[in-house]
Design a protein around this motif. Structure first.
Motif, mmCIF file in Angstrom:
data_model
loop_
_atom_site.group_PDB
_atom_site.id
_atom_site.type_symbol
_atom_site.label_atom_id
_atom_site.label_comp_id
_atom_site.label_asym_id
_atom_site.label_seq_id
_atom_site.Cartn_x
_atom_site.Cartn_y
_atom_site.Cartn_z
ATOM 1 N N GLY A 112 -21.352 -14.958 -4.702
ATOM 2 C CA GLY A 112 -19.873 -14.627 -4.249
ATOM 3 C C GLY A 112 -19.130 -14.488 -5.733
ATOM 4 N N GLY A 113 -18.974 -14.690 -6.439
ATOM 5 C CA GLY A 113 -17.897 -14.839 -6.865
ATOM 6 C C GLY A 113 -17.775 -12.676 -7.147
ATOM 7 N N LEU A 114 -18.835 -12.544 -8.131
ATOM 8 C CA LEU A 114 -18.690 -11.129 -8.563
ATOM 9 C C LEU A 114 -18.632 -10.330 -6.734
ATOM 10 N N ILE A 115 -19.052 -10.116 -6.271
ATOM 11 C CA ILE A 115 -18.123 -9.653 -5.361
ATOM 12 C C ILE A 115 -17.743 -10.171 -4.236
ATOM 13 N N TYR A 116 -16.893 -11.063 -4.707
ATOM 14 C CA TYR A 116 -15.320 -11.406 -4.612
ATOM 15 C C TYR A 116 -13.924 -10.551 -5.369
ATOM 16 N N ARG A 117 -14.713 -10.592 -6.202
ATOM 17 C CA ARG A 117 -13.949 -10.224 -7.719
ATOM 18 C C ARG A 117 -13.493 -8.594 -6.917
ATOM 19 N N LEU A 118 -14.259 -7.597 -7.025
ATOM 20 C CA LEU A 118 -13.817 -6.422 -6.474
ATOM 21 C C LEU A 118 -12.983 -5.875 -6.297
ATOM 22 N N PRO A 119 -12.592 -6.416 -4.028
ATOM 23 C CA PRO A 119 -12.436 -6.303 -3.323
ATOM 24 C C PRO A 119 -10.640 -7.097 -4.161
ATOM 25 N N VAL A 120 -11.074 -8.180 -4.926
ATOM 26 C CA VAL A 120 -8.920 -8.652 -5.395
ATOM 27 C C VAL A 120 -8.251 -7.418 -6.919
ATOM 28 N N ARG A 121 -9.942 -7.053 -6.685
ATOM 29 C CA ARG A 121 -8.905 -6.248 -8.029
ATOM 30 C C ARG A 121 -8.132 -4.824 -7.400
ATOM 31 N N LEU A 122 -9.185 -4.330 -6.364
ATOM 32 C CA LEU A 122 -8.087 -3.588 -5.169
ATOM 33 C C LEU A 122 -7.578 -3.416 -4.770
ATOM 34 N N SER A 123 -7.013 -5.004 -4.759
ATOM 35 C CA SER A 123 -5.691 -5.914 -3.462
ATOM 36 C C SER A 123 -4.693 -5.972 -4.945
ATOM 37 N N LEU A 124 -5.108 -5.582 -5.713
ATOM 38 C CA LEU A 124 -4.035 -5.957 -7.397
ATOM 39 C C LEU A 124 -3.255 -4.578 -7.452
ATOM 40 N N LYS A 125 -4.173 -3.973 -7.277
ATOM 41 C CA LYS A 125 -3.809 -2.076 -7.350
ATOM 42 C C LYS A 125 -2.897 -2.102 -6.469
ATOM 43 N N TYR A 126 -3.001 -2.285 -4.867
ATOM 44 C CA TYR A 126 -1.669 -1.663 -4.433
ATOM 45 C C TYR A 126 -0.302 -2.427 -4.720
ATOM 46 N N PHE A 127 -1.216 -4.207 -5.132
ATOM 47 C CA PHE A 127 -0.258 -4.908 -4.989
ATOM 48 C C PHE A 127 0.973 -4.158 -7.176
ATOM 49 N N GLN A 128 0.604 -3.896 -8.113
ATOM 50 C CA GLN A 128 0.895 -3.062 -8.863
ATOM 51 C C GLN A 128 1.925 -1.648 -7.793
ATOM 52 N N GLN A 129 1.741 -0.886 -7.328
ATOM 53 C CA GLN A 129 1.697 -0.104 -6.838
ATOM 54 C C GLN A 129 3.029 -0.998 -6.041
ATOM 55 N N SER A 130 3.133 -1.397 -5.410
ATOM 56 C CA SER A 130 4.629 -2.065 -4.766
ATOM 57 C C SER A 130 5.443 -2.713 -5.559
ATOM 58 N N ARG A 131 5.141 -3.092 -7.394
ATOM 59 C CA ARG A 131 6.228 -3.949 -7.726
ATOM 60 C C ARG A 131 7.002 -2.168 -7.989
ATOM 61 N N ALA A 132 6.827 -0.773 -7.681
ATOM 62 C CA ALA A 132 7.495 0.106 -7.877
ATOM 63 C C ALA A 132 8.042 0.400 -6.979
ATOM 64 N N GLN A 133 7.357 -0.032 -6.105
ATOM 65 C CA GLN A 133 8.321 0.030 -4.541
ATOM 66 C C GLN A 133 9.242 -0.679 -4.226
ATOM 67 N N SER A 134 8.997 -2.146 -5.007
ATOM 68 C CA SER A 134 10.091 -2.578 -4.742
ATOM 69 C C SER A 134 11.363 -2.986 -6.064
ATOM 70 N N ASP A 135 10.958 -2.276 -6.853
ATOM 71 C CA ASP A 135 12.336 -1.372 -8.096
ATOM 72 C C ASP A 135 12.933 -0.568 -6.840
ATOM 73 N N VAL A 136 12.123 0.708 -6.370
ATOM 74 C CA VAL A 136 12.602 1.439 -5.125
ATOM 75 C C VAL A 136 13.940 0.801 -4.025
ATOM 76 N N LEU A 137 13.263 -0.231 -3.861
ATOM 77 C CA LEU A 137 13.953 -0.748 -3.222
ATOM 78 C C LEU A 137 15.128 -1.675 -2.915
ATOM 79 N N ASN A 138 14.839 -2.214 -4.269
ATOM 80 C CA ASN A 138 15.994 -3.674 -4.877
ATOM 81 C C ASN A 138 17.266 -2.532 -5.834
ATOM 82 N N LYS A 139 17.439 -1.039 -5.412
ATOM 83 C CA LYS A 139 18.174 0.164 -5.858
ATOM 84 C C LYS A 139 18.669 0.555 -4.677
ATOM 85 N N ALA A 140 18.606 0.258 -3.804
ATOM 86 C CA ALA A 140 18.093 0.836 -2.153
ATOM 87 C C ALA A 140 19.286 -0.968 -2.505
#
Ligand SMILES: Nc1ncnc2c1ncn2[C@@H]1O[C@H](COP(=O)(O)OP(=O)(O)OP(=O)(O)O)[C@@H](O)[C@H]1O
Length: 554
Positions: free
Chosen positions: A160-188
């Motif tokens: 279960g832990g191994l299976i769970y890790r894969l989507p978590v990684r994917l979710s973190l990838k989106y989270f990382q992209q969201s940081r850059a978008q936060s920069d853009v929003l903070n600029k706004a």
């Protein structure tokens, strides 16, 4: 994981102790399950011994949980304080150019988003320690009841832990992209606050700004965070399904292939059901810790190695301003590269010098490089090529901090602090009162013995006068005023150019005034004229003929 390594490097002893106490809490929690189970299966729940054991373990469980959480809360807050201070110090020790290139809005994201993300993940640590200990304790008890079922459970957790890790990684990838978008929003958001007047006055601009400047990045940020969270929610539901599927498998299949009694199976089921909560917490923490890790990585990019700041190693200079006999620029240049349009602006090479007691005006058209020159002169920028010499010593990265203490400056985009930080006005109240009255602010502003200004809610011209007061109190050898008089009324302009500047000169101060006020150029000992980054003239101002486009309109 960087986060744990960071925490360990800060307070290893306390972290280990808190984890140990957390393990005691988790272990006693699983011991409680064992006591309950034994009492139920053996019918001993009414005996005084069972009651005493139960109460003792319960007390140990609660107290150790509390102690572990207190310790980790203390540790977390200490780490948070350190992160906030570290970030503030990094901002202060980074060069101005690095900060300008990085963009202030990014620093804002670090302060407003990334530090809380680290904080969230750190505050989860006590719960993780307790859940892990509960899990281990319960597994040990399960093993004592039925090694086969325990083995199945272990297999399920690992799978279960191994299976769970894969989507978590994917979710973190989106989270990382969201940081850059936060920069853009903070600029706004910065534009929203700084441009509020312009936006209020122009409805179509306001609507377009809201739609393109704020809504578009906010929606994109929302999309990224939604996808990231949806992946996690799906993952969590899937794990709950797996958990009960496992329980079903245990009841309907495993019991058939092993010779466990119904009583043991009941006990095992009870324990496994009890494990659902710690398992949920442990799996969920993978994501929160991952987010904290990403945030910490972003914060650590401000470290000397990450940001390659040469100045970081030098301690803050705490001595008096350096002696000033002569300041010289030898072939100094500074270049701005513009990524977007592939062009560049070059200031210099500049060869010139300043002596004590000189009143020098720096003039030139918009964009000719005056403010850039001021940043180079005051040591806020290091020259790209060429050398700056103070007296007989070359200014380098090692002594630039000390060199900067030579100057007091009021830039055109100055900031007015509501406290005279770093200056002790006590015992100078007469002087403060005299300056306030000279600056025609005596009726408006008071300064307490502790150096706190009674108000900074003043007109722009008055705020500049207060900035001038701060400059006076600093009593540095070299004064720089970047278009200081631009917001002053004609009467006070007269006072500034004809009284305040000559007074400073008479005190032996060197003053560089960036100005477009042609009427007062005669006050200067010398006029420096910049054109497109080039010093085209640096002759004495008296009787000086300005280039045609800078002559005062007659
Ligand atoms: N942070 C920056 N990054 C890139 N280019 C810059 C930066 N700051 C200024 N420049 C460019 O450098 C040139 C000189 O700018 P500077 O602010 O020194 O001019 P200035 O003479 O003070 O102008 P003004 O009289 O309008 O204040 C301009 O062409 C400007 O576009």
């Amino acid at each position: 994981m960087k986060l744990i390594a960071f925490l360990l490097s800060r307070s290893r002893g306390l972290l280990l102790l808190a984890t140990f106490v957390g393990i005691v809490s988790g272990a006693s929690s699983s011991a409680l399950v064992s006591v309950i189970n034994t009492a139920l299966s053996q019918g001993t729940f009414r005996t005084g011994k069972t009651f005493a054991t139960f109460s003792g373990i319960l007390l140990l469980c609660v107290l150790s949980r509390l102690a572990s959480q207190y310790m980790l809360n203390h540790l977390n807050q200490g780490v948070l304080l350190e992160l906030r201070m570290r970030l503030s110090r990094r901002i202060l020790t980074s060069t101005l150019r690095q900060l300008e290139e990085k963009g202030m809005h990014r620093l804002q994201t670090l302060l407003s988003d990334d530090i809380p993300a680290v904080s969230n993940s750190l505050s989860l640590l006590p719960t993780i320690a307790i859940s892990a200990a509960t899990l281990l304790g319960c597994l040990a008890y399960l093993a004592s009841l039925s090694p086969t079922i325990c083995l199945f459970m272990l297999g399920f957790i690992l799978l279960g832990g191994l299976i769970y890790r894969l989507p978590v990684r994917l979710s973190l990838k989106y989270f990382q992209q969201s940081r850059a978008q936060s920069d853009v929003l903070n600029k706004a958001f910065r534009s929203l606050m700084e441009g509020i007047k312009e936006l209020k006055l122009h409805a179509p601009r306001r609507a377009a700004f809201l739609a393109q400047g704020v809504e578009a990045p906010a929606q994109e940020l929302g999309r990224l965070m939604r996808v990231s969270s949806n992946i996690l929610s799906t993952n969590a539901s899937w794990t709950t399904f797996l958990f009960f599927a496992f329980l079903g498998l245990l009841l309907f299949s495993v019991s058939r292939i092993t010779d466990v009694s119904a009583a043991t199976l009941t006990s095992c089921t009870l324990i496994i059901l009890y494990l659902q909560q710690p398992l949920d917490i442990l799996l969920g923490s993978l994501n929160v810790l991952g987010r904290g890790n990403i945030a910490l990585e972003r914060l650590q990019q401000l470290d000397p190695q990450g940001w390659n700041s040469k100045e970081d190693d030098s301690p803050p200079y705490a001595g008096p301003p350096p002696r000033f006999e002569r300041l010289e620029f030898r072939g100094v240049t500074h270049t701005y590269f513009r990524e977007n349009d592939d062009t560049r602006f070059v200031l210099g090479p500049l060869d010139l010098s300043f002596q004590p007691g000189e009143l020098v005006f720096l003039v030139g058209g918009n964009g000719s490089g005056k403010t850039t020159f001021a940043k180079l002169l005051t040591g806020l920028y290091a020259p790209d090529t060429g050398e700056v010499w103070l007296n007989s010593e070359r200014v380098t990265d090692a002594n630039r901090e000390q060199y900067r203490q030579l100057f007091t400056a009021v830039f055109s985009d100055f900031h007015l602090f509501d406290n005279l930080f770093g200056m002790d006005p006590s015992g100078r109240s007469d002087r403060v009162r005299e300056y306030l009255s000279r600056l025609q602010l005596g009726h408006k502003v008071r300064i307490s013995e502790e150096g706190i200004l009674s108000t900074t809610s003043l007109s722009q011209g008055q705020r500049k006068r207060l900035a001038l007061l701060t400059a006076y109190l600093e009593e540095r050898p070299f004064y720089l005023f970047d278009e200081w008089a631009a917001d002053q009324d004609p009467a006070f302009k007269e006072i500034f150019y004809n009284q305040l500047l000559p007074d400073l000169k008479a005190q032996g101060k060197t003053v560089l005034v960036i100005s477009h006020d042609n009427r007062f150029f005669h006050v200067a000992d010398r006029l420096l004229v910049l054109e497109s980054g080039r010093l085209v003239d640096s002759s004495p101002s008296i009787g000086h003929e300005l280039p045609e486009r800078q002559r005062p309109a007659s």
